[in-house]
Design a protein around this motif. Structure first.
Motif, PDB file in Angstrom:
ATOM      1  N   TYR A 261      87.212 -74.177 -77.380  1.00  0.00           N
ATOM      2  CA  TYR A 261      87.197 -75.157 -78.379  1.00  0.00           C
ATOM      3  C   TYR A 261      86.149 -76.170 -78.373  1.00  0.00           C
ATOM      4  O   TYR A 261      85.474 -76.492 -79.369  1.00  0.00           O
ATOM      5  N   ARG A 262      85.900 -76.459 -77.005  1.00  0.00           N
ATOM      6  CA  ARG A 262      84.589 -77.562 -76.729  1.00  0.00           C
ATOM      7  C   ARG A 262      83.547 -76.913 -77.202  1.00  0.00           C
ATOM      8  O   ARG A 262      82.834 -77.556 -77.815  1.00  0.00           O
ATOM      9  N   LYS A 266      84.981 -77.799 -81.678  1.00  0.00           N
ATOM     10  CA  LYS A 266      86.262 -78.321 -81.992  1.00  0.00           C
ATOM     11  C   LYS A 266      86.911 -79.059 -81.010  1.00  0.00           C
ATOM     12  O   LYS A 266      87.731 -78.725 -80.468  1.00  0.00           O
ATOM     13  N   SER A 267      86.253 -80.028 -80.941  1.00  0.00           N
ATOM     14  CA  SER A 267      86.728 -81.111 -79.695  1.00  0.00           C
ATOM     15  C   SER A 267      88.443 -81.608 -80.202  1.00  0.00           C
ATOM     16  O   SER A 267      88.966 -81.834 -78.905  1.00  0.00           O
ATOM     17  N   HIS A 268      88.903 -81.788 -81.406  1.00  0.00           N
ATOM     18  CA  HIS A 268      90.100 -82.190 -81.356  1.00  0.00           C
ATOM     19  C   HIS A 268      91.063 -81.082 -80.894  1.00  0.00           C
ATOM     20  O   HIS A 268      92.110 -81.317 -80.239  1.00  0.00           O
ATOM     21  N   ASP A 271      90.993 -81.055 -76.995  1.00  0.00           N
ATOM     22  CA  ASP A 271      91.815 -82.195 -76.365  1.00  0.00           C
ATOM     23  C   ASP A 271      93.407 -81.620 -76.540  1.00  0.00           C
ATOM     24  O   ASP A 271      93.963 -81.869 -75.354  1.00  0.00           O
ATOM     25  N   ILE A 272      93.792 -81.058 -77.360  1.00  0.00           N
ATOM     26  CA  ILE A 272      95.209 -80.569 -77.463  1.00  0.00           C
ATOM     27  C   ILE A 272      95.459 -79.675 -76.363  1.00  0.00           C
ATOM     28  O   ILE A 272      96.316 -79.814 -75.490  1.00  0.00           O
ATOM     29  N   HIS A 301      85.602 -85.789 -73.788  1.00  0.00           N
ATOM     30  CA  HIS A 301      85.441 -87.266 -74.029  1.00  0.00           C
ATOM     31  C   HIS A 301      83.869 -87.721 -73.907  1.00  0.00           C
ATOM     32  O   HIS A 301      83.607 -88.773 -74.872  1.00  0.00           O
ATOM     33  N   GLU A 304      82.596 -86.686 -77.250  1.00  0.00           N
ATOM     34  CA  GLU A 304      82.915 -87.538 -78.292  1.00  0.00           C
ATOM     35  C   GLU A 304      82.650 -89.309 -78.119  1.00  0.00           C
ATOM     36  O   GLU A 304      82.908 -89.878 -79.341  1.00  0.00           O
ATOM     37  N   ARG A 306      83.654 -91.097 -76.127  1.00  0.00           N
ATOM     38  CA  ARG A 306      84.528 -91.797 -75.604  1.00  0.00           C
ATOM     39  C   ARG A 306      84.680 -92.269 -74.060  1.00  0.00           C
ATOM     40  O   ARG A 306      85.221 -91.786 -73.219  1.00  0.00           O
TER      41      ARG A 306
END
Length: 530
Positions: A261-262, A266-268, A271-272, A301, A304, A306
């Motif tokens: 996903y990264r 699709k970073s969200h 994360d999940i 992160h 993103e 973060r």
């Protein structure tokens, strides 16, 4: 048929059914069959069979992630072997305990046990155990980044297994060889190994081994950016591991879903899935998987922006990778550590400069220049390798606490009054609090907190003097003062290099370490550009 023959037949049948259930991943049924066999054996009292069966039962508990139970069973097996002089069974037990030590992130202990088991196996001519320990020693070398040694061990094991006509063992060796080729970037060779292993696994209906091959294939396809194939391999592994209830296996599958996903933006979702992988790795007491997943979370992160979350994850990954060395020098897991440091410097440089420059536009490039001067001065002091990385991290973050200082104070063109100076002095303690919450593995805090201490004891925040000031802070202090002198400020223009040298000499022995000032003159011939 005699009673003894009937008992033996019944026992062999139970053990065979247990092994078939274990291969299929039905661990509950496998345990029931093994335990029924053990109950029968305990009445008959065959020490060799009892020792072997205890290891088999321990192996199922280990696969289920119940490592304490597995350890107790392995130790019981070895005790029975010792009491009865069964050297071969002692050696097999050592190998099993070594696997637990490796799983728990204690590679030194694992290596000692593997080598001792292999020595006993060689003395007794136990080809199978020599092959098993070769595979296991290869996996340790693989973790430590010594891929060539790993491949050599795997090939040795493969040759022995082929001579023993053991398809399941051959499959495991091929799978490990495939991963070593992935690590070397030899993707075609890796795929050939996985294909051969998968064909053998399918013919033997070995569910856990097939799942392992598929999760390894997922990593190969991700390296090749073949994302749909990677997703399909993850799906296959996930389905098997879900049926097996294998926590580490599910954690591996979720980890690669997260990477998928990264990589596909699709970073969200990354994360999940990585959070789920981390929880499973923790539950399975698998520190290597925890380290790998935490590093992948840091990458998400970073993308993103973060930065603080990224640094926190990088710090945790660093501690876990270090744990995998278990007291050995930092050549262990070298590949992972080098990659980790690259991520560190990238995110710390960005966060340190972004934080400072957003608070004070006059500080543009200050963190990078201080880091450059710090690196030169620390290198001249004999600091090298991984330690030098932490000096650069501390330099990038030395002024991170200035976020608590009002912009009007940071950019004031005239002299600061006492109240404003008090606000300015707060930045070292504020920075220390920020860095402390991130739990850096090296003493970065001392660089952030103490870089405004003075050699004569009149600095802040703790009035430290001379060698009570930590060396990293003294080094950064010289670099920080020089860059401040050679840079434009809101209240003055930059001094020339020669004027700055003279002013450093004036501060040597009062605010700055005189030996470090003298050394700085040797290694810095002119100001650097950010």
């Amino acid at each position: 048929m005699t009673t003894a023959e009937k008992t033996a037949l019944s026992l062999d049948s139970l053990i065979e059914r247990a092994k078939a259930a274990e291969r299929a991943g039905d661990w509950t049924d496998a345990l029931q069959q093994y335990e029924a066999a053990f109950a029968m054996l305990s009445r008959e009292g065959d020490a060799r069979q009892i020792a072997s069966l205890l290891r088999d039962i321990g192996g199922v508990y280990r696969l289920r992630g119940e490592l304490e139970v597995a350890t107790e069973l392995y130790e019981a097996s070895m005790e029975i072997a010792r009491l009865n002089g069964l050297e071969d069974q002692i050696a097999y037990g050592m190998n099993c305990l070594a696997i637990v030590e490796q799983t728990l992130g204690r590679p030194d202990a694992a290596e000692r046990l593997y080598k001792k088991a292999r020595g006993l196996a060689e003395e007794a001519g136990l080809d199978r155990l020599m092959a098993i320990t070769d595979v296991n020693l290869g996996s340790l070398a693989n973790i430590r980044g010594d891929i060539k040694t790993a491949l050599k061990s795997y090939r040795s094991a493969l040759t022995r297994y082929e001579g023993l006509d053991d398809p399941s063992a051959v499959m495991a060796a091929l799978n490990n060889m495939g991963m070593a080729h992935v690590d070397l970037g030899q993707y075609d060779k890796a795929e050939q190994c996985f294909d051969k292993a998968y064909a053998m696994g399918s013919s033997t209906d070995h569910a856990a081994a097939i799942a392992r091959i598929q999760v390894n294939r997922a990593e190969l396809y991700l390296k090749r950016q073949q994302y749909e194939q990677a997703r399909q391999s993850c799906d296959d592994a996930f389905a098997i591991y879900s049926r097996l209830g294998a926590k580490s296996g599910l954690g591996e599958a979720y980890k690669f879903y997260g990477v998928f996903y990264r990589e596909t933006g699709k970073s969200h979702l990354a994360d999940i899935h990585l959070d789920l992988a981390l929880k499973l790795a923790e539950s399975a007491q698998n520190p290597l998987l925890q380290a790998e997943v935490t590093h992948e979370l840091a990458r998400v992160h970073i993308e993103e922006r973060r930065n603080r979350d990224a640094i926190s994850c990088l710090n945790r990954a660093h501690r876990l990778f270090n744990q995998m060395q278990a007291g050995r020098d930092l050549r262990a897991v070298e590949g992972q550590m080098r990659e980790l440091e690259t991520s560190y410097l990238k995110v710390v440089e960005h966060w340190g400069s972004e934080t400072l420059e957003s608070a004070d536009p006059w500080m543009l490039g200050h963190a990078q220049r201080v880091a450059a001067y710090t690196e030169r001065l620390a290198s001249a002091m004999g600091v090298s390798g991984r330690a030098l990385t932490w000096f650069k991290v501390g330099a990038f973050l030395h002024d991170v606490g200035k976020t608590v200082v009002p912009e009007s104070v940071l950019t004031k063109s005239g002299s600061l009054n006492e109240a404003e100076w008090e606000m300015m002095r707060r930045h070292t303690v504020a920075g220390d609090d920020i860095v402390a919450s991130l739990e850096f593995p090296f003493n970065v805090r001392s660089m952030v907190r103490s870089h405004h201490e003075r050699w004569d004891g009149k600095g802040y925040p703790d009035n430290l003097s001379r060698r009570d000031i930590p060396l990293p802070a003294r080094i950064i202090s010289v670099a920080d003062v020089y860059d401040a002198l050679t840079s434009d400020r809101s209240y003055r223009k930059a001094y020339t290099h020669q004027d700055a040298r003279r002013m450093l000499d004036e501060q040597a022995g009062s605010s700055l370490d005189p030996k470090l000032v003298a050394l700085f003159h040797q290694v810095v011939a002119e100001p650097v550009s950010a």
